[in-house]
Each structure stands twice: as C-alpha cells, then as structure tokens.
Enzyme design. Structure first.
Site, PDB file in Angstrom:
ATOM      1  N   ASP A  24      14.440   3.064   6.767  1.00 43.37           N
ATOM      2  CA  ASP A  24      13.678   2.194   5.869  1.00 43.37           C
ATOM      3  C   ASP A  24      14.605   1.254   5.111  1.00 43.37           C
ATOM      4  O   ASP A  24      14.401   0.038   5.051  1.00 43.37           O
ATOM      5  CB  ASP A  24      12.898   3.015   4.840  1.00 43.37           C
ATOM      6  CG  ASP A  24      11.987   4.046   5.472  1.00 43.37           C
ATOM      7  OD1 ASP A  24      11.997   4.160   6.707  1.00 43.37           O
ATOM      8  OD2 ASP A  24      11.283   4.738   4.731  1.00 43.37           O
ATOM      9  N   ALA A  26      11.242  -0.106  -1.171  1.00 40.45           N
ATOM     10  CA  ALA A  26      11.204  -1.558  -1.376  1.00 40.45           C
ATOM     11  C   ALA A  26      11.421  -1.887  -2.850  1.00 40.45           C
ATOM     12  O   ALA A  26      12.143  -2.841  -3.183  1.00 40.45           O
ATOM     13  CB  ALA A  26       9.874  -2.129  -0.895  1.00 40.45           C
ATOM     14  N   PRO A  68       0.842  -1.204   0.000  1.00 36.54           N
ATOM     15  CA  PRO A  68       0.000   0.000   0.000  1.00 36.54           C
ATOM     16  C   PRO A  68       0.875   1.252   0.000  1.00 36.54           C
ATOM     17  O   PRO A  68       1.795   1.383   0.815  1.00 36.54           O
ATOM     18  CB  PRO A  68      -0.804  -0.116   1.301  1.00 36.54           C
ATOM     19  CG  PRO A  68      -0.831  -1.588   1.591  1.00 36.54           C
ATOM     20  CD  PRO A  68       0.496  -2.108   1.122  1.00 36.54           C
ATOM     21  N   GLY A 104       3.470   5.345   4.756  1.00 37.20           N
ATOM     22  CA  GLY A 104       4.594   5.254   5.669  1.00 37.20           C
ATOM     23  C   GLY A 104       5.126   3.846   5.822  1.00 37.20           C
ATOM     24  O   GLY A 104       5.651   3.477   6.884  1.00 37.20           O
ATOM     25  N   LEU A 105       5.011   3.028   4.768  1.00 37.17           N
ATOM     26  CA  LEU A 105       5.495   1.646   4.807  1.00 37.17           C
ATOM     27  C   LEU A 105       6.721   1.435   3.921  1.00 37.17           C
ATOM     28  O   LEU A 105       7.148   0.304   3.714  1.00 37.17           O
ATOM     29  CB  LEU A 105       4.379   0.681   4.380  1.00 37.17           C
ATOM     30  CG  LEU A 105       3.145   0.647   5.286  1.00 37.17           C
ATOM     31  CD1 LEU A 105       2.071  -0.258   4.687  1.00 37.17           C
ATOM     32  CD2 LEU A 105       3.506   0.175   6.690  1.00 37.17           C
TER      33      LEU A 105
END
Length: 333
Positions: free
Chosen positions: A163, A121, A111, A115-116
């Site tokens: 992150d 990634a 999503p 904030g992920l």
C-alpha cells in the site's frame, strides 16, 4: 504559508496478500478519492480533530453508524504515530530539524475499511507535508517503510507493505519482497511500470461489506509462521502469478491477465474464509464477463473488462445490487 499535500487510495492489481509474506505484487494508486493534509507553522504543535475523531454523538445509533464507517479509532492516533516515527527517524539519521511547530488538519473521502489503504493515505499525505515543512528528503522505499512502521509498530495494525510503496512512488509498481533482499536492504526491489501497458480496470465496492485488514491477516500470519504447507504454496503461487501478469502486460495479453486475476481470488478463496456478500460481488462481476478479485482485504474488488459494452453490463449488474462501480483514474506522477 500553508503546505497542502495529497495521497490516494491503493488498488492491489495482483499478488495480494503475499506482500506481507515475502511475495510479489503489482499495485497502483488512483485519484477518484483522496486524503489531503494542510500544515502551517504555529507557536505550538496542534492536531486538529476531524470527522474521524468526533467524540459527541446525537444518540447511540449515530455512534454505531460512526463505528461502522470509521472503526473504533479515528485518525488522531495515526497522526500522533507518524509524528513519533518521523522524529525518531530524523534523530537516528542525524537530521537536524528546525525549531518550529505546526498545526495539522486532514481530510479524507476515501471509503474506509474496504481494502483501499485509506489510513495509510492519510499517513502518506502527512509525512509528505512534514518533509516539506522541515525540508527533509526521504527516498520512496524508505518513505513507505516509515508509513508502514506507524501501523505495524506503533499501532499494532497488521498490514502488508505494498500500500505504502504505491503511495510513495505514485506510479504503478511491481514489487518483489524477497526475504533475503528485505533483510539486506530493509525493503524490496521495486520497479515502476509503464501505465500505458495497463488494461482497462474497474473498481467496485459496497460499503456494508467493509472489513479491517487485521481480520484477514491475523489468522493467515499465524499459519504462515508455523509453516503450514498450503499457505506456503499459496504464497509461492501468488508470486508466480504476479510475474506472469507482468509478462502479459508487456505483451498486451488481455486474456492471460483476465485469467490470472481470477486465479488470484480463487486461490485466496481456497485459503481464507470469505463472507457471502464478498463472494457474491465477485461472482456478479464475473457473470458480466469481467475478471474480479479483492483490491485488498475485502469490501472492494478490482478487475479487467474488455470493452465499453462489457463495462456497461458490469455496471448495470452491480448497480442493481447497490454496488458502486468506477473507472479508476490511475495516478502516474
């Protein structure tokens, strides 16, 4: 031969947003979602556009919905930036790359704008693939720096370092971004944590609360740079909170971890304007007995719960307000 690599969303457990301000944090990645890259040799270098890169829409409503989902920019700029940074790193370090090209495809179901660390990634998965393709080894701490440099240096996206560190190590990590250490070696001191010591975590999110990290960090960075005392003291306290949380992990002290997670958010709330929807999500989680704070810049929260009875109450409370609740599958490669 097709090279396929994966990277996962990051959950900031404690200490954020101090990772961008010489602070301390703990974070992990979890495999409930993921970004994957397929890379294979071809005569010319080609980046295959994916959903984030579409330029044709059914109507204006569809265009607006796509912007709300993915922002104004797709993933193409990320991949171009990563190629540039990887190439320049190899040149600067006298790493000879074989004379071959590739085609890259990518996909992500992380999503976005919650904030992920969904964009990092994609970058991490791509950098892994290029390292395998060209047989180049990059140690995790440097790997994280390269990914960050794409977002900060190439694309002008404000972001902290944690992150990419969690995604590079693919284990729960305690990170100390002490300024003198960062200036001396170019990265912080990172300590892999025993995942068996971690408490029960949940993650919850509501997509319509999505907010880019630059929304939060731009104002905070300016206040930090001018030496605003309230901001400096908050950064110091976030570092202390992280140390105290690490100690509580070792002692399996659930109550202290619960209190520190709540304090982390409350300190942030005292410092940075937070939208009503985000505050309500935190308050609802706490009303069920769980702790709650942001996983990143906003839109998703993380916290601890004591037992399955509390998790069931938490899930019922948040699901009634169209908020998804998951148990993160913590990666420990």
């Amino acid at each position: 031969m097709i090279i396929e690599t994966y990277s996962y969303p990051r959950a900031a457990v404690i200490g954020n947003p101090s990772d961008g301000y010489y602070g301390k944090t703990i974070a992990f990645v979890f495999s409930n979602f993921g970004a994957n890259v397929q890379l294979y040799q071809t005569p010319e270098l080609e980046i295959k556009p994916q959903r984030l890169d579409i330029t044709s829409y059914k109507n204006m409503q569809a265009l607006v919905e796509d912007i709300n989902f993915a922002g104004y920019y797709g993933g193409m700029r990320l991949l171009k930036g990563m190629i540039k940074v990887f190439y320049e790193y190899c040149v600067e370090n006298d790493i000879q790359l074989s004379n071959k090209n590739f085609t890259i495809r990518y996909n992500s179901n992380i999503p976005l704008r919650l904030g992920l660390a969904g964009s990092s990634a994609i970058l991490s998965a791509f950098l892994k693939a290029m390292c395998l393709f060209y047989e180049v080894y990059i140690q995790p701490a440097v790997f994280a720096n390269l990914v960050l440099s794409v977002e900060n240096g190439e694309l002008g996206i404000s972001a902290g370092l944690q992150d990419r560190v969690a995604q590079a190590f693919e284990k729960p990590v305690f990170m100390d971004f002490d300024k003198s250490t960062m200036e001396k070696q170019g990265y912080g001191n990172y300590q892999v944590l025993n995942s068996a010591c971690l408490p029960r975590f949940y993650i919850a999110y509501r997509k319509n609360l999505s907010e880019g990290t630059e929304t939060v960090h731009n104002n905070l960075k300016a206040r930090f740079n001018i030496g605003e005392e309230k901001v400096l003291q908050a950064m110091k306290r976030w570092g202390q909170i992280t140390e105290e949380f690490k100690d509580a992990l070792i002692l399996n002290d659930y109550d202290t971890m619960h209190q520190l997670i709540n304090e982390n958010f409350d300190l942030r709330h005292s410092l940075i304007p937070i939208s009503k929807g985000n505050i309500e999500m935190v308050e609802m989680a706490r009303s069920a007995g769980a702790s709650a704070k942001f996983t990143g810049s906003g839109g998703a929260i993380i916290g601890t719960y004591k037992d399955e009875k509390m998790f069931s109450k938490l899930k019922d409370t948040l699901n009634n307000h169209n908020i998804e609740v998951i148990k993160p599958n913590i990666v420990n490669n």
